[in-house]
Design an enzyme around this catalytic site. Structure first.
Site: not given
Ligand code: ADP
Length: 509
Positions: A81, A454-455
């Protein structure tokens, strides 16, 4: 907004000590996203590492004075991420990993951690003191308890929805004010980690995946060590088994018999951690059926595998197991293997029993070269036919872009999260070009079905935020109104989750 202002850095050094203001080229590399093909794209200007909430407040005041953007991280291990790196190149990483206080309430099963506390730190703390509380840890547990919960990370026990177990925060606001949420708003209130709502509006979730504040303490509920853990490891032979397997497990998830989130994943999960691609084939492009069969034979796994676990008194885990067995009675499973841990047994060394591990990071080596991966995780309703459609469309996109399919479906109380880890070799420019195009195609595909992620990775935060379009992006507009009210100088994490402060909205990609 320029972030490298020598006067600002002198002020930071005066506030927290010169050695904790890190401005060399080497420092900038340390805090980059090491999974990115081009690490310079989101490279910070520097990093600073305060040791206390008071030092964080001092840093924030200076940042406001000189208009320096800060990117708070707890341990910065958010691999897939963006790691420690900021969305906006040139922001200054605010590294909170020196803040390592742990306060456990053993009787009530809670902990108050500072951001620098890693899963391993907390695990060791509990083990050394023989405190019978269990963690819920992510598959790769390198990171921090606080950073993971704030980014809505997940684990495998019944406490696996980490953000949902947060109870009380201490936060430095963008203007340097210090607030405690919930019962912490009353000085020395003994229920800060016990009662989530507090009085009036509750703010804990406002600081998850946001840029509204810097969390300096986070309360979390921990699972009392259960008397037993029991469950089954299922293997499924065919890709099509995904649909009915989900429809078999989901009713038990919904009615609370299963309290953890079973994650049904494909053969590459094991192969990528234990082996490298070269050991299986020299061919480029997605792995063919012969290779897939060889991998499955070696690891004795199905096309899909899932672990289901029950935690608690043995009477209850045994009864739950019988309910699970009944649900799978006469279903065409490939195999099932019982799993049992009883209090007094040595730790299993697995995330399903709350033990932190880091070996899954080895999957970055799958292609050889300097490896990495990126996460793609849309959320969908928990229905087998929708999961099958999602799987087929995504699988086709992996094939089209010549990548190896690596995915799982995690079953929440009322939702499915399709977690994909796209594995790559960042030294392979051709592959990296395909990864970017593939990622954009995946997001477009999810959006076309009205599914949202979601992310997401720092590079794609605007892309994903843009897909939440209801009423002309009303949610983004609300987020940015809150942002401007709390952070008029726009100093905290500009661009996080697609939220830009007024002065920097032109940076939106
Ligand atoms: P980990 O410690 O698990 O490696 P990170 O430190 O990378 O996690 O944090 C994940 C993300 O969560 C960061 O990119 C940042 O946006 C946010 N974050 C982490 N810690 C804090 C904090 N203490 N306050 C506010 N946001 C945070």
């Amino acid at each position: 907004m320029t972030s490298f202002n020598p006067a600002a850095f002198r002020a930071f050094a005066a506030a927290i000590g010169q050695e904790w203001v890190m401005t060399s080229a080497e420092d900038r590399i340390s805090y980059s996203d090491h999974f990115a093909a081009d690490e310079s794209k989101h490279q910070p200007a520097a990093a600073i590492a305060p040791a206390t909430a008071e030092e964080v407040r001092a840093v924030v005041r200076i940042a406001n004075q000189y208009k320096v953007s800060l990117w708070p991280i707890s341990r910065g291990k958010n691999f897939g991420y963006g790691g420690a790196a900021p969305v906006m190149k040139g922001a200054v990483v605010l590294d909170l990993s020196r803040m390592k206080k742990i306060e456990v309430d053993a009787e009530n099963g809670t902990v108050l951690v500072e951001p620098g506390v890693s899963f391993f730190d907390l695990y060791d703390y509990l083990q050394e003191r023989k405190i019978p509380l269990w963690l819920s840890v992510p598959g790769n547990s390198w990171g921090s308890v606080a950073g993971n919960a704030l980014d809505r990370g997940v684990g495998y026990t019944s406490y696996g929805d980490h953000a949902a177990r947060i109870c009380g925060l201490e936060v430095v606001l963008p203007d340097g004010d210090l607030v405690r949420t919930g019962m912490g708003a009353m000085k020395d209130n003994p229920s800060w980690q016990l009662y989530k709502p507090g009085f009036g509006p509750s703010w804990d979730s406002m600081f998850c995946q946001s840029n509204f504040g810097i969390v300096t303490k986070l309360g979390l509920w921990l699972m009392p060590e259960p008397e037993s853990v029991q469950g089954l490891d299922f293997e499924f032979d065919k890709p099509e088994d995904l649909g009915w397997a989900i429809d078999t497990i989901m009713p038990l998830r919904r009615d609370g018999v299963i309290q953890q989130s079973p994650s049904i994943g494909n053969w590459l999960r094991s192969a990528a951690v234990m082996t490298t691609r070269q050991q299986w084939t020299k061919d480029k492009g997605p792995l063919n059926d012969k290779v897939v069969t060889a991998i499955r034979e070696k690891f004795k796994i199905g096309w899909w595998s899932v672990q289901v676990r029950f935690y608690g008194p043995t009477e209850i885990t045994e009864a739950s197991l019988r309910v699970l067995e009944k649900a799978f009675d006469k279903k065409p499973i490939l195999s099932k293997k019982p799993a049992k841990w009883t209090r007094g047994d040595p730790p299993e060394g697995s995330p399903v029993t709350g033990v932190p591990v880091s070996f899954p990071l080895a999957n970055a080596n799958w292609h050889g070269g300097r490896g990495g991966h990126i996460g793609y995780s849309p959320v969908l309703p928990p229905k087998g036919d929708l999961a099958m459609d999602q799987f087929k469309r995504t699988y086709d996109l992996y094939s089209k872009f010549g990548m190896d399919y690596h995915a799982s479906f995690a079953m929440g109380d009322r939702s499915l999260t399709n977690v994909n880890q796209i594995l790559y070799d960042k030294d392979n420019p051709d592959m990296m070009g395909r990864v970017d195009a593939m990622f954009r195609a995946l997001v477009a595909d999810a959006s076309a079905h009205n599914y949202g992620e979601y992310r997401t990775h720092i590079e794609y935060m605007d892309l994903v935020a843009d897909s939440y379009k209801f009423n002309d992006h009303a949610l983004r507009r609300l987020n940015e109104r809150v942002k401007d009210a709390l952070d008029p100088n726009g100093i905290i994490a500009p661009g996080k989750s697609g939220i830009w402060p007024k002065a920097l909205r032109g940076e939106r990609s």
